[in-house]
Design a protein around this motif. Sequence first.
Motif, PDB file in Angstrom:
ATOM      1  N   LEU A 298     -15.504 -34.828  22.811  1.00 45.42           N
ATOM      2  CA  LEU A 298     -14.592 -33.748  23.205  1.00 45.42           C
ATOM      3  C   LEU A 298     -14.534 -32.655  22.147  1.00 45.42           C
ATOM      4  N   ARG A 299     -14.492 -33.035  20.886  1.00 45.91           N
ATOM      5  CA  ARG A 299     -14.449 -32.044  19.799  1.00 45.91           C
ATOM      6  C   ARG A 299     -15.698 -31.157  19.833  1.00 45.91           C
ATOM      7  N   GLU A 300     -16.837 -31.776  20.028  1.00 45.66           N
ATOM      8  CA  GLU A 300     -18.093 -31.017  20.043  1.00 45.66           C
ATOM      9  C   GLU A 300     -18.135 -30.064  21.236  1.00 45.66           C
ATOM     10  N   LEU A 301     -17.689 -30.539  22.380  1.00 47.38           N
ATOM     11  CA  LEU A 301     -17.668 -29.682  23.570  1.00 47.38           C
ATOM     12  C   LEU A 301     -16.630 -28.573  23.428  1.00 47.38           C
ATOM     13  N   GLU A 302     -15.523 -28.853  22.759  1.00 46.36           N
ATOM     14  CA  GLU A 302     -14.486 -27.838  22.514  1.00 46.36           C
ATOM     15  C   GLU A 302     -15.040 -26.715  21.639  1.00 46.36           C
ATOM     16  N   ALA A 303     -15.861 -27.072  20.669  1.00 48.83           N
ATOM     17  CA  ALA A 303     -16.398 -26.093  19.733  1.00 48.83           C
ATOM     18  C   ALA A 303     -17.530 -25.259  20.333  1.00 48.83           C
ATOM     19  N   ALA A 304     -18.167 -25.756  21.374  1.00 46.61           N
ATOM     20  CA  ALA A 304     -19.330 -25.074  21.954  1.00 46.61           C
ATOM     21  C   ALA A 304     -18.918 -23.884  22.808  1.00 46.61           C
ATOM     22  N   THR A 305     -19.757 -22.863  22.799  1.00 46.60           N
ATOM     23  CA  THR A 305     -19.507 -21.689  23.639  1.00 46.60           C
ATOM     24  C   THR A 305     -20.432 -21.653  24.846  1.00 46.60           C
ATOM     25  N   SER A 306     -21.285 -22.654  24.971  1.00 47.65           N
ATOM     26  CA  SER A 306     -22.158 -22.761  26.137  1.00 47.65           C
ATOM     27  C   SER A 306     -22.345 -24.243  26.448  1.00 47.65           C
ATOM     28  N   PRO A 307     -22.807 -24.554  27.644  1.00 49.25           N
ATOM     29  CA  PRO A 307     -22.982 -25.965  28.013  1.00 49.25           C
ATOM     30  C   PRO A 307     -23.971 -26.664  27.077  1.00 49.25           C
ATOM     31  N   LEU A 308     -23.694 -27.933  26.778  1.00 47.47           N
ATOM     32  CA  LEU A 308     -24.546 -28.720  25.891  1.00 47.47           C
ATOM     33  C   LEU A 308     -25.214 -29.846  26.668  1.00 47.47           C
ATOM     34  N   SER A 309     -26.453 -30.103  26.343  1.00 48.41           N
ATOM     35  CA  SER A 309     -27.155 -31.233  26.956  1.00 48.41           C
ATOM     36  C   SER A 309     -26.827 -32.503  26.176  1.00 48.41           C
ATOM     37  N   HIS A 310     -27.188 -33.628  26.766  1.00 44.04           N
ATOM     38  CA  HIS A 310     -27.033 -34.907  26.074  1.00 44.04           C
ATOM     39  C   HIS A 310     -27.797 -34.863  24.750  1.00 44.04           C
ATOM     40  N   ALA A 311     -29.001 -34.296  24.766  1.00 47.82           N
ATOM     41  CA  ALA A 311     -29.820 -34.211  23.548  1.00 47.82           C
ATOM     42  C   ALA A 311     -29.128 -33.360  22.479  1.00 47.82           C
ATOM     43  N   ASP A 312     -28.482 -32.262  22.892  1.00 50.50           N
ATOM     44  CA  ASP A 312     -27.739 -31.431  21.933  1.00 50.50           C
ATOM     45  C   ASP A 312     -26.651 -32.258  21.249  1.00 50.50           C
ATOM     46  N   LEU A 313     -25.938 -33.040  22.049  1.00 54.73           N
ATOM     47  CA  LEU A 313     -24.852 -33.860  21.499  1.00 54.73           C
ATOM     48  C   LEU A 313     -25.390 -34.982  20.614  1.00 54.73           C
ATOM     49  N   VAL A 314     -26.521 -35.560  20.984  1.00 57.15           N
ATOM     50  CA  VAL A 314     -27.130 -36.597  20.139  1.00 57.15           C
ATOM     51  C   VAL A 314     -27.518 -35.988  18.791  1.00 57.15           C
TER      52      VAL A 314
END
Length: 153
Positions: free
Chosen positions: A38-54
């Motif tokens: 959730l923190r990582e998605l909150e900080a992002a300004t565009s959609p993230l892929s699973h690979a981005d989050l990994v």
Amino acid sequence: MRTAMASKKRAAPLALAEYQDKIRTAGLRSTAPRVAVLRELEAATSPLSHADLVDSLGSQGYDRVTIYRNLTDLTEAGLVVRADLGDHVWRFELRRAGREHTGHHPHFTCTDCGTVSCLPEASVRISSAKGTPKSISARAVEVHLRGLCDHCA
């Protein structure tokens, strides 16, 4: 392909207790991996892929499967929105209460560099006409545009 995530971050992240409350209110147990996603998605300004989050959370000790399972749980609980922008890669973004990132909004994907950007909902106007599916008038459709970004044009 890359997203516009790395250089653009939002200000003022939520406190740990606020993330935990969001997760619990959605009916899930609050765990460290869920809070991290959730923190990582909150900080992002565009959609993230699973690979981005990994890439970003792997250094914190979270493996691919744990991140994927938590993305699935958070999506099913309604905290996260999942979209396929036509390249067969699921991208995830936080469902936000404000104007931006509510429900479905249009996305733009650069056909050269692969950058994905969120567009304001007002940037694309959809109107139904005779013979169009009812989902269009109900705004139950996803819109994604493709072309060259400003950098690649």
